[in-house]
Write a protein that holds these residues in place. Structure first.
Motif, PDB file in Angstrom:
ATOM      1  N   VAL A 151     108.539 -94.049 -14.598  1.00 40.82           N
ATOM      2  CA  VAL A 151     108.626 -93.571 -16.051  1.00 40.82           C
ATOM      3  C   VAL A 151     107.171 -93.747 -16.628  1.00 40.82           C
ATOM      4  O   VAL A 151     106.851 -94.685 -16.838  1.00 40.82           O
ATOM      5  CB  VAL A 151     109.651 -94.185 -16.717  1.00 40.82           C
ATOM      6  N   THR A 152     106.584 -92.587 -16.976  1.00 42.36           N
ATOM      7  CA  THR A 152     105.512 -92.576 -17.620  1.00 42.36           C
ATOM      8  C   THR A 152     105.392 -92.057 -19.229  1.00 42.36           C
ATOM      9  O   THR A 152     106.145 -91.294 -19.329  1.00 42.36           O
ATOM     10  CB  THR A 152     104.280 -91.693 -17.138  1.00 42.36           C
ATOM     11  N   THR A 153     105.022 -93.082 -19.953  1.00 42.96           N
ATOM     12  CA  THR A 153     105.263 -92.884 -21.414  1.00 42.96           C
ATOM     13  C   THR A 153     104.188 -92.323 -21.974  1.00 42.96           C
ATOM     14  O   THR A 153     102.963 -92.604 -21.627  1.00 42.96           O
ATOM     15  CB  THR A 153     105.969 -94.065 -22.368  1.00 42.96           C
ATOM     16  N   GLY A 154     104.435 -91.790 -23.331  1.00 40.52           N
ATOM     17  CA  GLY A 154     103.085 -91.413 -24.057  1.00 40.52           C
ATOM     18  C   GLY A 154     103.076 -90.008 -24.496  1.00 40.52           C
ATOM     19  O   GLY A 154     103.040 -89.025 -23.512  1.00 40.52           O
ATOM     20  N   SER A 155     103.194 -89.499 -25.635  1.00 47.60           N
ATOM     21  CA  SER A 155     103.427 -88.065 -26.052  1.00 47.60           C
ATOM     22  C   SER A 155     102.361 -87.428 -25.725  1.00 47.60           C
ATOM     23  O   SER A 155     102.294 -86.350 -25.341  1.00 47.60           O
ATOM     24  CB  SER A 155     103.454 -88.295 -27.660  1.00 47.60           C
ATOM     25  N   GLU A 156     100.864 -88.062 -25.798  1.00 46.69           N
ATOM     26  CA  GLU A 156      99.622 -87.260 -25.215  1.00 46.69           C
ATOM     27  C   GLU A 156     100.069 -86.621 -23.818  1.00 46.69           C
ATOM     28  O   GLU A 156      99.445 -85.674 -23.484  1.00 46.69           O
ATOM     29  CB  GLU A 156      98.548 -88.200 -25.265  1.00 46.69           C
ATOM     30  N   VAL A 157     100.510 -87.606 -22.968  1.00 43.21           N
ATOM     31  CA  VAL A 157     100.862 -87.169 -21.495  1.00 43.21           C
ATOM     32  C   VAL A 157     101.869 -86.279 -21.463  1.00 43.21           C
ATOM     33  O   VAL A 157     101.911 -85.093 -21.026  1.00 43.21           O
ATOM     34  CB  VAL A 157     101.037 -88.107 -20.433  1.00 43.21           C
ATOM     35  N   TYR A 158     103.112 -86.379 -22.222  1.00 45.93           N
ATOM     36  CA  TYR A 158     104.023 -85.752 -22.370  1.00 45.93           C
ATOM     37  C   TYR A 158     103.884 -84.266 -22.775  1.00 45.93           C
ATOM     38  O   TYR A 158     104.506 -83.214 -22.283  1.00 45.93           O
ATOM     39  CB  TYR A 158     105.192 -86.306 -23.183  1.00 45.93           C
ATOM     40  N   CYS A 159     103.236 -84.012 -23.721  1.00 49.79           N
ATOM     41  CA  CYS A 159     102.811 -82.740 -24.536  1.00 49.79           C
ATOM     42  C   CYS A 159     101.675 -81.954 -23.605  1.00 49.79           C
ATOM     43  O   CYS A 159     101.423 -80.825 -23.812  1.00 49.79           O
ATOM     44  CB  CYS A 159     102.254 -82.830 -25.788  1.00 49.79           C
ATOM     45  N   GLY A 160     101.003 -82.764 -22.567  1.00 47.29           N
ATOM     46  CA  GLY A 160     100.390 -81.980 -21.732  1.00 47.29           C
ATOM     47  C   GLY A 160      98.795 -82.240 -22.175  1.00 47.29           C
ATOM     48  O   GLY A 160      97.996 -81.349 -21.598  1.00 47.29           O
ATOM     49  N   LYS A 161      98.348 -82.952 -23.296  1.00 46.38           N
ATOM     50  CA  LYS A 161      97.228 -83.097 -23.900  1.00 46.38           C
ATOM     51  C   LYS A 161      96.222 -83.861 -23.056  1.00 46.38           C
ATOM     52  O   LYS A 161      95.019 -83.331 -22.938  1.00 46.38           O
ATOM     53  CB  LYS A 161      97.252 -83.674 -25.311  1.00 46.38           C
ATOM     54  N   ILE A 162      96.710 -84.745 -21.934  1.00 44.56           N
ATOM     55  CA  ILE A 162      95.752 -85.334 -21.169  1.00 44.56           C
ATOM     56  C   ILE A 162      96.679 -85.467 -19.764  1.00 44.56           C
ATOM     57  O   ILE A 162      97.705 -85.270 -19.920  1.00 44.56           O
ATOM     58  CB  ILE A 162      95.420 -86.864 -21.503  1.00 44.56           C
ATOM     59  N   LYS A 163      95.998 -85.455 -18.578  1.00 48.75           N
ATOM     60  CA  LYS A 163      96.561 -85.466 -17.453  1.00 48.75           C
ATOM     61  C   LYS A 163      96.919 -87.023 -17.244  1.00 48.75           C
ATOM     62  O   LYS A 163      96.550 -87.865 -17.243  1.00 48.75           O
ATOM     63  CB  LYS A 163      95.565 -84.835 -16.368  1.00 48.75           C
ATOM     64  N   ASP A 164      98.358 -87.007 -16.508  1.00 49.16           N
ATOM     65  CA  ASP A 164      98.791 -88.330 -16.302  1.00 49.16           C
ATOM     66  C   ASP A 164      97.622 -89.024 -15.142  1.00 49.16           C
ATOM     67  O   ASP A 164      97.690 -88.234 -14.107  1.00 49.16           O
ATOM     68  CB  ASP A 164     100.249 -88.364 -15.565  1.00 49.16           C
ATOM     69  N   ALA A 165      97.274 -90.098 -15.132  1.00 50.42           N
ATOM     70  CA  ALA A 165      96.702 -90.904 -14.020  1.00 50.42           C
ATOM     71  C   ALA A 165      97.508 -91.721 -13.416  1.00 50.42           C
ATOM     72  O   ALA A 165      97.047 -92.489 -12.574  1.00 50.42           O
ATOM     73  CB  ALA A 165      95.288 -91.389 -14.661  1.00 50.42           C
ATOM     74  N   PHE A 166      98.490 -92.380 -14.277  1.00 45.92           N
ATOM     75  CA  PHE A 166      99.413 -93.587 -13.672  1.00 45.92           C
ATOM     76  C   PHE A 166     100.162 -93.258 -12.361  1.00 45.92           C
ATOM     77  O   PHE A 166     100.265 -93.921 -11.441  1.00 45.92           O
ATOM     78  CB  PHE A 166     100.447 -93.913 -14.687  1.00 45.92           C
ATOM     79  N   GLY A 167     100.591 -91.862 -12.324  1.00 45.53           N
ATOM     80  CA  GLY A 167     101.545 -91.736 -11.227  1.00 45.53           C
ATOM     81  C   GLY A 167     100.956 -91.705  -9.903  1.00 45.53           C
ATOM     82  O   GLY A 167     101.426 -92.545  -8.929  1.00 45.53           O
ATOM     83  N   PRO A 168      99.698 -91.103  -9.555  1.00 45.18           N
ATOM     84  CA  PRO A 168      99.126 -91.427  -8.327  1.00 45.18           C
ATOM     85  C   PRO A 168      98.953 -92.598  -7.867  1.00 45.18           C
ATOM     86  O   PRO A 168      98.856 -93.208  -6.736  1.00 45.18           O
ATOM     87  CB  PRO A 168      97.871 -90.507  -8.581  1.00 45.18           C
TER      88      PRO A 168
END
Length: 344
Positions: A175-192
């Motif tokens: 589970v990755t939190t944060g509106s900036e990631v959720y809204c697509g403003k920045i790319k998720d870097a945690f998942g990989p």
């Protein structure tokens, strides 16, 4: 055991190995315990500096070093371990699997304080691979009293000092939190990063859910993975003390019991560990600070092998990580073969 002149040794049985050192070539036993000395052996023994030899005289109150070494080895050896040959009172143990090395340090201290014997080992809670050396044991004198070995066996009470916990190939939800990631403003870097680290220990990734900053959405995502059969849930982001960082609250609101929020480790001080109880199982829920995303080694690397091996972690154990809890961020990383995280 009896001492005699080497010139008079023909026909007698050696009670210990005789090591010959040839600089730059070899260091090995030239004559083994039990060897019957011949006339031809005497010049070789003298050239090795052996003007006197110890020959075996049977004594029912004493063990030869190799006999005692076998006993010491059995106090150490457990499942998933191979042993080497006994040599000059020494035996080594190696792992046969990938897993987590556990050591009963209390028993280890008892044996090493008993005198006339020793065990040198890796640190407890160290990940090991097949073929990795676990420990080396040795009897110090050539002979040792049987009573001493029996006393040590009694103190151990049938327990083994070493064990290896195999990894459990857990199902993992992210589970990755944060509106900036959720809204697509920045790319998720945690998942990989989390995928790679979990899969290194045999984890199966059930999926990754992105949530905004509302704690109820994060709580729902955690519980949904648990409903899907997750054995572990990793929650990334929102772990600092800023007012809009609500991940610790979201984890608590699931009903999971928090073991600790904070750990004496850098990088990774804002780490949170909780356990959610379901059907008699304790499912780890870990809150991971931002450093896990960009630092090569963090507190997550210390706890993940234990979580993957179903080895419960207590607050008291986390508190001990301060000793050695500072990663030096070496240019060439040698973890786990370094001092990082060896406090527990």
């Amino acid at each position: 055991m009896k001492e005699i002149r080497t010139e008079d040794a023909a026909g007698h049985v050696l009670c210990h190995d005789m090591t010959q050192i040839i600089p730059g070539v070899s260091k090995d036993a030239r004559f083994r315990k039990g060897h019957v000395v011949t006339e031809e052996d005497i010049p070789v023994l003298l050239s090795m500096g052996k003007e006197h030899l110890y020959i075996w005289e049977k004594d029912d109150t004493m063990y030869h070093e190799n006999e005692a070494a076998e006993i010491l080895c059995e106090l150490c050896r457990n499942d998933h371990m191979d042993r080497g040959d006994v040599k000059e009172g020494k035996i080594e143990l190696k792992s046969t699997i990938r897993g987590l090395l556990k050591i009963d340090t209390g028993l280890l201290d008892i044996i090493n304080s008993a005198g006339d014997m020793m065990i040198a080992s890796r640190h407890s809670n160290t990940p090991v691979e097949p073929g990795d050396k676990l420990c080396g044991t040795r009897i110090i004198p050539l002979v040792i009293k049987k009573d001493k070995m029996e006393a040590v066996k009694k103190l151990c009470g049938g327990k083994r000092i070493f064990s290896i916990l195999p990894y459990k190939n857990k199902k993992v939800g992210i589970v990755t939190t944060g509106s900036e990631v959720y809204c697509g403003k920045i790319k998720d870097a945690f998942g990989p990063v989390l995928r790679a680290k979990a899969e290194e220990f045999g984890g199966e990734i059930l999926g990754q859910t992105l949530t905004d900053d509302k704690p109820e959405h994060t709580s729902d995502a955690i519980l949904e993975f648990i409903r899907q059969g997750a054995d572990m849930v990793l929650v990334s982001g929102g772990m600092s003390v800023d007012p809009d960082d609500k991940t610790p609250l979201a984890i608590r609101n699931t009903g999971a019991e928090v073991v600790s929020y904070g750990a004496p480790v850098l990088p990774g001080a804002m780490f949170l560990l909780a356990y959610y109880r379901k059907d008699g199982k304790n499912i780890p829920v870990a809150g991971l600070p931002g450093c896990v995303m960009y630092s090569k080694r963090t507190v997550f690397d210390l706890v993940l092998p234990r979580l993957m091996a179903d080895d419960p972690i207590t607050k008291e154990e986390l508190d001990k990580l301060g000793k050695g809890g500072l990663c030096l961020s070496c240019e060439e990383c040698h973890y786990p073969n370094c001092g990082f995280g060896k406090g527990w």
